[in-house]
Design a protein around this motif. Structure first.
Motif, short mmCIF file in Angstrom:
data_model
loop_
_atom_site.label_atom_id
_atom_site.label_comp_id
_atom_site.label_asym_id
_atom_site.label_seq_id
_atom_site.Cartn_x
_atom_site.Cartn_y
_atom_site.Cartn_z
N CYS A 118 0.82 -1.21 0.00
CA CYS A 118 0.00 0.00 0.00
C CYS A 118 0.85 1.26 0.00
N SER A 119 1.73 1.34 -0.98
CA SER A 119 2.66 2.46 -1.07
C SER A 119 2.27 3.37 -2.22
N SER A 120 3.15 4.29 -2.57
CA SER A 120 2.83 5.30 -3.58
C SER A 120 4.06 5.59 -4.42
N GLY A 121 3.91 6.39 -5.49
CA GLY A 121 5.05 6.62 -6.36
C GLY A 121 4.82 7.74 -7.35
N ALA A 122 5.92 8.17 -7.98
CA ALA A 122 5.90 9.18 -9.04
C ALA A 122 7.19 9.04 -9.82
N VAL A 123 7.20 9.57 -11.04
CA VAL A 123 8.36 9.46 -11.92
C VAL A 123 9.04 10.82 -12.02
N LEU A 124 10.35 10.84 -11.81
CA LEU A 124 11.14 12.07 -11.93
C LEU A 124 11.28 12.47 -13.41
N PRO A 125 11.65 13.71 -13.69
CA PRO A 125 11.82 14.13 -15.09
C PRO A 125 12.82 13.30 -15.88
N ASN A 126 13.79 12.68 -15.20
CA ASN A 126 14.76 11.84 -15.93
C ASN A 126 14.25 10.43 -16.20
N GLY A 127 13.00 10.14 -15.80
CA GLY A 127 12.40 8.85 -16.08
C GLY A 127 12.52 7.83 -14.97
N THR A 128 13.17 8.17 -13.87
CA THR A 128 13.33 7.25 -12.75
C THR A 128 12.06 7.19 -11.91
N LEU A 129 11.59 5.98 -11.64
CA LEU A 129 10.46 5.80 -10.74
C LEU A 129 10.92 5.92 -9.30
N VAL A 130 10.27 6.79 -8.55
CA VAL A 130 10.51 6.93 -7.12
C VAL A 130 9.28 6.40 -6.40
N GLN A 131 9.49 5.37 -5.59
CA GLN A 131 8.39 4.74 -4.86
C GLN A 131 8.59 5.03 -3.37
N THR A 132 7.52 5.40 -2.69
CA THR A 132 7.66 5.87 -1.31
C THR A 132 6.84 5.04 -0.34
N GLY A 133 7.49 4.64 0.76
CA GLY A 133 6.80 4.06 1.89
C GLY A 133 6.35 2.63 1.70
N GLY A 134 5.39 2.25 2.52
CA GLY A 134 4.91 0.88 2.59
C GLY A 134 4.54 0.55 4.02
N TYR A 135 4.81 -0.68 4.42
CA TYR A 135 4.39 -1.16 5.73
C TYR A 135 5.59 -1.71 6.48
N ASN A 136 5.45 -1.81 7.80
CA ASN A 136 6.46 -2.44 8.64
C ASN A 136 7.82 -1.78 8.43
N ASP A 137 8.83 -2.55 8.02
CA ASP A 137 10.17 -1.98 7.85
C ASP A 137 10.30 -1.15 6.57
N GLY A 138 9.22 -1.06 5.80
CA GLY A 138 9.28 -0.30 4.55
C GLY A 138 8.62 1.06 4.61
N ASP A 139 8.09 1.44 5.77
CA ASP A 139 7.24 2.63 5.79
C ASP A 139 8.00 3.95 5.75
N HIS A 140 9.32 3.94 6.00
CA HIS A 140 10.13 5.16 5.91
C HIS A 140 11.11 5.11 4.72
N ILE A 141 10.94 4.15 3.85
CA ILE A 141 11.94 3.90 2.80
C ILE A 141 11.49 4.46 1.46
N ILE A 142 12.47 4.96 0.72
CA ILE A 142 12.26 5.33 -0.68
C ILE A 142 13.01 4.33 -1.53
N ARG A 143 12.36 3.87 -2.58
CA ARG A 143 12.97 2.92 -3.53
C ARG A 143 12.94 3.54 -4.91
N THR A 144 13.95 3.32 -5.69
CA THR A 144 13.99 3.85 -7.05
C THR A 144 14.34 2.74 -8.03
N ILE A 145 13.86 2.91 -9.26
CA ILE A 145 14.27 2.03 -10.34
C ILE A 145 14.29 2.88 -11.62
#
Length: 553
Positions: A118-145
């Protein structure tokens, strides 16, 4: 014959006899072409598609959650995820994310380390997906691809990057290339990524607290839209505000949507910013559809599944005195997605007609999508499409693909992957819905882009050549750009369409034409980044071409 099919036949007959007589409208008369088509792409991709995002290399990032145990897809080359904080498995050698290739219809596993539930996300102008948050140990984490063509690109995690816990929050890309992260469970605030120049603190937003129902919440995954004036519209529960996020100032509150019934999670409706047209005085109009009655979520504990809401509301945000204009969908819907199609129509897809979001909280799946045509006469805007054979309930999603198809996946109303002994088993499949404009009948009207500028500069002209077997007239051509969405829980974050202005079409040779148009006027109308550009002729769009919108070359 069930009620849904009776309504379908009635509206089909009504549509046939009341469509306007323009060439584009005549293409809708045939029943077979009116209702679209479904095709199964994969019976199983090994995970359920809770979250999806299309990248500009024509690949789709799909991911689920990690806290339920093993998925049905192994990580490659003997890789395993080791996590002592995981709620089920400290060693997990299965994948919870995949990268789907549209062109080859193949997928490969990706690896997420912490919980993305149950997280969220947006794409930066350079095309990188930034995904934010989640549950448990993931709720303060940012992930990118980042998009890549090889086999080595994968998720990269930035631990403890978020200031506050983000679970059921909403993201939106901003004109200055930052991402704003709004709300989440018991989070009445917002923050920015990268961090705000005003310091590493979150900004309180009382509106999020005042829209929370005491027991059922009904304000999670707020609907957020960037407006052409640079402010944000935030809708939660039944209310909406215009926020100047730079000053943390609420500029005004809109009227509450009539009916006083909630539209956000878990009474999950959906919402969309209708296409912005630069050829007219700029008007921003949002549309909110579906949801569930205020008591519906609590009653599911007693196996009582209230009828979902069938109403949609439209409101012009550009008008300081705007009022909601209500319409009625052909069927009640909760947990449906709203997707902007390349021709400007809105596809309403997935969901149920009873219950709410949450574990096993819904009944009576709505398998027939609906297309809503915003510019047609009132009472003639909805058309019911062909039914899918697969229910798509809680944790399903849908996104627009490059060629105009809609990718549909997910549905897992169970806490774990459960394929037997339940009314609505976990679904790991991927389908494609083909809107009516992709029918063979329209092939002679479909444009094909031959060449074009891949960089669009704000306010600067650009051109492209295209062919079309049977060109009707200059006035039937429009140029539209769409920002692909991050979709989860029935909301397509960052989704927007802009109809570009100044379109001039000239003939180059037989069946070949050149158009000239102008890039978006401002970053507030279209934030920098990658968009799909469609040439639309007589209501029939070309396949999308990737363009990058920026300040200068």
């Amino acid at each position: 014959m069930d009620r849904e099919n009776i309504i379908f036949l009635f509206l089909l007959v009504l549509t046939v006899f009341t469509l306007q007589t323009s060439t584009a409208s005549q293409m809708l008369v045939s029943r077979r072409h009116l209702v679209g088509e479904w095709r199964l792409l994969h019976k199983s991709i090994g995970i359920t598609a809770m979250h999806m995002q299309l990248l500009h290399n024509n690949k789709v990032v799909i991911f689920d959650r990690t806290d339920f145990g093993r998925s049905n897809l192994s990580l490659p080359r003997g890789r395993c995820r080791y996590n002592s904080h995981d709620l089920v498995l400290h060693k997990d050698c299965s994948a919870h994310s995949v990268l789907y290739d549209i062109g080859s219809n193949t997928f490969r596993p990706l690896m997420v380390q912490t919980d993305t539930w149950c997280s969220s996300g947006a794409v930066l102008p350079n095309g990188t997906l930034v995904q934010t948050g989640g549950y448990n140990d993931g709720d303060h984490i940012i992930r990118t691809i980042a998009p890549c063509t090889g086999e080595n690109c994968d998720w990269f995690e930035l631990p403890r990057t978020l200031i506050q816990r983000r679970w059921y929050s909403t993201d939106h890309i901003l004109p200055d290339a930052r991402i704003i992260v709004i709300g989440g469970r018991k989070q009445y605030n917002y923050e920015f990524y990268p961090k705000n120049y005003r310091g590493n603190s979150a900004f309180r937003l009382q509106f999020l607290k005042s829209t929370r129902d005491r027991k059922d919440e009904n304000n999670l995954y707020p609907f957020v839209f960037l407006l052409p004036d640079g402010n944000l519209l935030i809708f939660a529960n039944t209310r909406a505000i215009i926020l100047n996020y730079k000053k943390n100032q609420v500029l005004r509150e809109l009227p509450s949507i009539p009916g006083d019934e909630p539209r956000n999670y878990p009474s999950t409706g959906s919402a969309v910013l209708l296409p912005l047209d630069e050829n007219r005085p700029m008007e921003a109009e949002i549309m909110v559809c579906g949801g569930a009655p205020r008591r519906a979520y609590g009653l599911t504990a007693n196996m009582v599944y209230m009828k979902a809401l069938s109403s949609c509301g439209r409101i012009s945000v550009s008008d300081d005195h705007g009022r909601w204009k209500m319409e009625t969908m052909p069927t009640p819907r909760v947990m449906s997605d709203m997707i902007i199609l390349p021709n400007g129509d809105i596809l309403i897809i997935n969901g149920a007609s009873r219950g709410t979001a949450g574990w096993d909280n819904a009944r009576s799946p709505v398998t027939r999508p609906v297309i809503y045509r915003p510019n047609m006469r009132r009472y003639n805007r909805f058309s019911i499409m062909k039914a899918s054979s697969r229910p798509r309930l809680y944790h399903s999603s849908a996104i627009l693909m490059t060629d105009g198809r809609v990718l549909v996946g997910g549905s897992n109303p169970q806490e774990n992957y459960n394929f037997t002994g339940v009314e609505f088993p976990t679904d790991l499949s991927l389908e494609a819905f083909y809107p009516p404009f992709l029918a063979r009948k329209h092939k002679h009207l479909k444009p094909t882009v031959l060449s074009m500028d891949e960089i669009l500069i704000y306010k600067k002209s650009f051109s492209a050549t295209f062919t079309v077997p049977r060109f009707l007239r200059m006035g039937t051509v429009s140029i539209r750009i769409i920002a692909p969405s991050f979709t989860t829980h029935s909301f397509s974050m960052n989704q927007r369409m802009v109809v570009l202005k100044g379109v001039v079409v000239v003939a180059v040779s037989a069946n070949t034409y050149k158009f000239t148009a102008f890039g978006p006027s401002t970053k507030e109308i279209a934030p920098p980044g990658y968009y799909l550009l469609f040439v639309v002729h007589a209501g029939i769009p070309s396949s999308g071409m990737w363009v990058k919108i920026q300040d200068s070359t």
